[in-house]
Design a protein around this motif. Sequence first.
Motif, PDB file in Angstrom:
ATOM      1  N   GLU A  64     -11.135   2.334  -9.426  1.00 22.41           N
ATOM      2  CA  GLU A  64     -10.218   1.264 -10.462  1.00 22.41           C
ATOM      3  C   GLU A  64      -9.613   1.416  -9.411  1.00 22.41           C
ATOM      4  OE1 GLU A  64     -10.530   0.550 -13.393  1.00 22.41           O
ATOM      5  OE2 GLU A  64     -12.961   1.302 -13.117  1.00 22.41           O
ATOM      6  N   VAL A  65      -8.817   0.184  -9.688  1.00 23.04           N
ATOM      7  CA  VAL A  65      -7.222   0.210  -8.818  1.00 23.04           C
ATOM      8  C   VAL A  65      -6.275   0.320  -9.574  1.00 23.04           C
ATOM      9  CG1 VAL A  65      -6.818  -2.155 -10.005  1.00 23.04           C
ATOM     10  CG2 VAL A  65      -6.200  -2.133  -7.287  1.00 23.04           C
ATOM     11  N   THR A  66      -6.052   1.135  -8.520  1.00 20.00           N
ATOM     12  CA  THR A  66      -4.674   1.963  -8.972  1.00 20.00           C
ATOM     13  C   THR A  66      -3.475   1.450  -8.599  1.00 20.00           C
ATOM     14  OG1 THR A  66      -3.923   3.445  -7.245  1.00 20.00           O
ATOM     15  CG2 THR A  66      -5.949   4.417  -8.539  1.00 20.00           C
ATOM     16  N   GLY A  67      -3.794   0.685  -8.248  1.00 22.51           N
ATOM     17  CA  GLY A  67      -1.823  -0.166  -6.956  1.00 22.51           C
ATOM     18  C   GLY A  67      -2.861  -0.986  -6.032  1.00 22.51           C
ATOM     19  N   ALA A  68      -1.312  -2.153  -5.823  1.00 21.53           N
ATOM     20  CA  ALA A  68      -1.801  -2.732  -4.141  1.00 21.53           C
ATOM     21  C   ALA A  68      -0.700  -2.612  -4.219  1.00 21.53           C
ATOM     22  CB  ALA A  68      -2.233  -4.522  -4.975  1.00 21.53           C
ATOM     23  N   LEU A  69      -0.567  -2.280  -2.092  1.00 16.07           N
ATOM     24  CA  LEU A  69       0.499  -2.645  -1.739  1.00 16.07           C
ATOM     25  C   LEU A  69       0.036  -3.391  -0.639  1.00 16.07           C
ATOM     26  CD1 LEU A  69       3.286  -0.950  -0.499  1.00 16.07           C
ATOM     27  CD2 LEU A  69       1.596   0.397   1.069  1.00 16.07           C
ATOM     28  N   ALA A 106       1.580   3.904   1.278  1.00 14.38           N
ATOM     29  CA  ALA A 106       0.369   3.121  -0.439  1.00 14.38           C
ATOM     30  C   ALA A 106       0.067   5.412  -0.080  1.00 14.38           C
ATOM     31  CB  ALA A 106      -1.202   2.716   0.535  1.00 14.38           C
ATOM     32  N   ILE A 107      -0.116   5.782   0.204  1.00 11.36           N
ATOM     33  CA  ILE A 107      -0.610   7.185  -0.104  1.00 11.36           C
ATOM     34  C   ILE A 107       0.403   7.838  -0.979  1.00 11.36           C
ATOM     35  CG2 ILE A 107      -0.974   9.947   0.555  1.00 11.36           C
ATOM     36  CD1 ILE A 107      -2.534   8.364   3.606  1.00 11.36           C
ATOM     37  N   ALA A 108       1.991   7.605  -0.771  1.00 11.25           N
ATOM     38  CA  ALA A 108       2.925   7.950  -1.575  1.00 11.25           C
ATOM     39  C   ALA A 108       3.067   7.784  -2.686  1.00 11.25           C
ATOM     40  CB  ALA A 108       3.789   7.876  -0.332  1.00 11.25           C
ATOM     41  N   LEU A 109       2.860   6.514  -2.811  1.00 12.68           N
ATOM     42  CA  LEU A 109       2.100   5.495  -3.769  1.00 12.68           C
ATOM     43  C   LEU A 109       1.314   5.651  -5.111  1.00 12.68           C
ATOM     44  CD1 LEU A 109       4.152   2.505  -2.046  1.00 12.68           C
ATOM     45  CD2 LEU A 109       5.362   3.860  -3.949  1.00 12.68           C
ATOM     46  N   GLY A 110       0.564   6.345  -4.273  1.00 16.52           N
ATOM     47  CA  GLY A 110      -0.938   6.978  -4.908  1.00 16.52           C
ATOM     48  C   GLY A 110      -1.575   5.211  -4.870  1.00 16.52           C
ATOM     49  N   TYR A 111      -1.401   4.496  -3.962  1.00 16.54           N
ATOM     50  CA  TYR A 111      -2.140   3.351  -4.528  1.00 16.54           C
ATOM     51  C   TYR A 111      -4.095   3.243  -3.256  1.00 16.54           C
ATOM     52  CZ  TYR A 111       1.809   0.649  -6.269  1.00 16.54           C
ATOM     53  OH  TYR A 111       2.575   0.452  -7.167  1.00 16.54           O
ATOM     54  N   ASN A 112      -4.615   3.414  -4.576  1.00 17.30           N
ATOM     55  CA  ASN A 112      -5.743   2.824  -3.528  1.00 17.30           C
ATOM     56  C   ASN A 112      -5.909   1.398  -2.882  1.00 17.30           C
ATOM     57  OD1 ASN A 112      -6.669   1.485  -5.367  1.00 17.30           O
ATOM     58  ND2 ASN A 112      -7.985   3.145  -6.046  1.00 17.30           N
ATOM     59  N   LEU A 113      -4.649   0.717  -2.464  1.00 13.98           N
ATOM     60  CA  LEU A 113      -5.582  -1.002  -2.118  1.00 13.98           C
ATOM     61  C   LEU A 113      -4.222  -1.437  -1.091  1.00 13.98           C
ATOM     62  CD1 LEU A 113      -7.099  -4.022  -1.799  1.00 13.98           C
ATOM     63  CD2 LEU A 113      -6.172  -4.188  -4.346  1.00 13.98           C
ATOM     64  N   ILE A 114      -4.659  -1.814  -0.261  1.00  8.06           N
ATOM     65  CA  ILE A 114      -3.651  -2.368   0.645  1.00  8.06           C
ATOM     66  C   ILE A 114      -4.405  -4.107   1.096  1.00  8.06           C
ATOM     67  CG2 ILE A 114      -2.408  -2.699   3.248  1.00  8.06           C
ATOM     68  CD1 ILE A 114      -2.671   0.762   3.142  1.00  8.06           C
ATOM     69  N   LYS A 138     -10.115   8.463   4.727  1.00  6.90           N
ATOM     70  CA  LYS A 138      -9.734   9.898   4.221  1.00  6.90           C
ATOM     71  C   LYS A 138      -8.935   9.943   2.852  1.00  6.90           C
ATOM     72  CE  LYS A 138      -9.799  13.011   7.957  1.00  6.90           C
ATOM     73  NZ  LYS A 138      -8.329  14.005   9.010  1.00  6.90           N
ATOM     74  N   ASN A 139      -8.484   8.912   2.879  1.00  7.41           N
ATOM     75  CA  ASN A 139      -7.709   8.897   1.063  1.00  7.41           C
ATOM     76  C   ASN A 139      -7.909   7.654   0.185  1.00  7.41           C
ATOM     77  OD1 ASN A 139      -4.488  10.699   1.128  1.00  7.41           O
ATOM     78  ND2 ASN A 139      -5.708   9.518   3.446  1.00  7.41           N
ATOM     79  N   ASP A 140      -9.338   8.056   0.454  1.00  3.97           N
ATOM     80  CA  ASP A 140     -10.181   6.565  -0.062  1.00  3.97           C
ATOM     81  C   ASP A 140      -9.409   5.004  -0.771  1.00  3.97           C
ATOM     82  OD1 ASP A 140     -12.668   8.008  -1.084  1.00  3.97           O
ATOM     83  OD2 ASP A 140     -11.225   9.689  -2.545  1.00  3.97           O
ATOM     84  N   ILE A 141      -8.351   4.561   0.194  1.00  8.14           N
ATOM     85  CA  ILE A 141      -8.134   3.468   0.768  1.00  8.14           C
ATOM     86  C   ILE A 141      -8.810   2.122   0.371  1.00  8.14           C
ATOM     87  CG2 ILE A 141      -5.603   1.774   0.967  1.00  8.14           C
ATOM     88  CD1 ILE A 141      -4.293   5.143   1.495  1.00  8.14           C
ATOM     89  N   VAL A 142      -8.295   1.025  -0.202  1.00  5.31           N
ATOM     90  CA  VAL A 142      -9.099  -0.413   0.808  1.00  5.31           C
ATOM     91  C   VAL A 142      -8.401  -0.849   1.687  1.00  5.31           C
ATOM     92  CG1 VAL A 142     -10.184  -1.991  -0.464  1.00  5.31           C
ATOM     93  CG2 VAL A 142     -11.225   0.028  -1.144  1.00  5.31           C
ATOM     94  N   ILE A 143      -8.497  -1.841   1.961  1.00  6.75           N
ATOM     95  CA  ILE A 143      -7.618  -3.050   3.091  1.00  6.75           C
ATOM     96  C   ILE A 143      -8.496  -3.547   3.437  1.00  6.75           C
ATOM     97  CG2 ILE A 143      -6.435  -2.548   5.452  1.00  6.75           C
ATOM     98  CD1 ILE A 143      -6.812   0.262   5.356  1.00  6.75           C
ATOM     99  N   TYR A 144      -7.924  -4.964   2.659  1.00 11.72           N
ATOM    100  CA  TYR A 144      -8.738  -6.093   2.615  1.00 11.72           C
ATOM    101  C   TYR A 144      -6.737  -7.172   3.802  1.00 11.72           C
ATOM    102  CZ  TYR A 144     -10.289 -10.602   0.375  1.00 11.72           C
ATOM    103  OH  TYR A 144     -10.658 -11.791   1.038  1.00 11.72           O
TER     104      TYR A 144
END
Length: 364
Positions: free
Chosen positions: A35-40, A53-61, A90-96
């Motif tokens: 589930e997307v928590t936010g997009a940077l 992105a980590i500080a914002l709690g977002y998992n999509l860049i 490590k932080n489960d962030i998707v980069i697109y």
Amino acid sequence: MKIKEVLNALEMFAPLPLQDGFDNAGLQIGLTDAEVTGALLCLDVTEAVVDEAIALGYNLIVSHHPLIFKGFKSVTGKDYVERCVIKAIKNDIVIYSMHTNLDNALLGVNYKIAEKIGLRQVRVLEPRENALLKLVTFVPMKHVNQVRDALFGAGCGCIGNYDACSYNIEGIGTFRAGNGTHPYCGKIGELHHEEEMRIETILPVYKRDVVTKALLAAHPYEEPAFDFYPVQNKWNQAGAGIIGVLEEPETEGDFLRRVKQIFEAGCVKHSRLTGRLIRNVALCGGAGAFLLPRAIASQADVFITGEVKYHDYFYYENSILIAEIGHYESEQYTKELIYSLLEKKFPSLELRMTRINTNPIKYL
């Protein structure tokens, strides 16, 4: 919503097949079922951007420039790219990344630049070639609307600002069904005549498989006849660069000063002033100097881009005013473009344009 839903929407606007051969646009890192928590949104992915992105709690860049351009034999954190990869995983962030596919798309990066400058009558400077197909198929009269609508829904029939474009001719088709077949009409072993419509329509090459699947699903025949023909026409809705017209002509000096202000450029490097008024403006974000001959052939008064080679200033100085505003500066508003796309499609999605200036070039 899931991350993959967001990425699917972005690819609908700027399909990955529109990217240039050298590029690596698309999914860079991560799993998209979360589930997307936010997009940077950013131009470049740096360690500071991942930290943001980590500080914002977002998992999509979502970036313009791809983080990864070439393969890795190891990932040890020896440079910023590898450190970003490690930190994102490590932080489960998707980069697109949306790079040259967004450059080449209708209403993409260069249209945004043209909007900032105030250009009208905008068109693609170098349209794509060998990018279109014509589909011809034959449909029994009772199913014409069904098949035609399926083709349009799969992406056929778009010409400029028109859609649902096709040409239709009535005729008689013949066939004889052999043993083991299940014909929609006619009898096995007998020659059958059927009133049919010949449908012709156009589509981008990259949509061939999707269109074929849609055709086969909608067509009533067990073995429908259809053909794809290459089209030599240029695809004016996709390609490199933009050319447009200013509402009112400007002097070269006034125009260059206005561009400097709009793009907050540390400096604007330009060729020798010619004394002509600026009316027709060609441009390309990033490294677009390869389009200079095209801009001149299109009778542009000025060509704006992010990077120009030294010797280009000599070679073209008598043909066109060259304005070099910096790579980052020329493409910085791409973040706004992606923001507007996602905000319109997903009003509840939390979005943020990065507050970090990732431009590595500094000015004294």
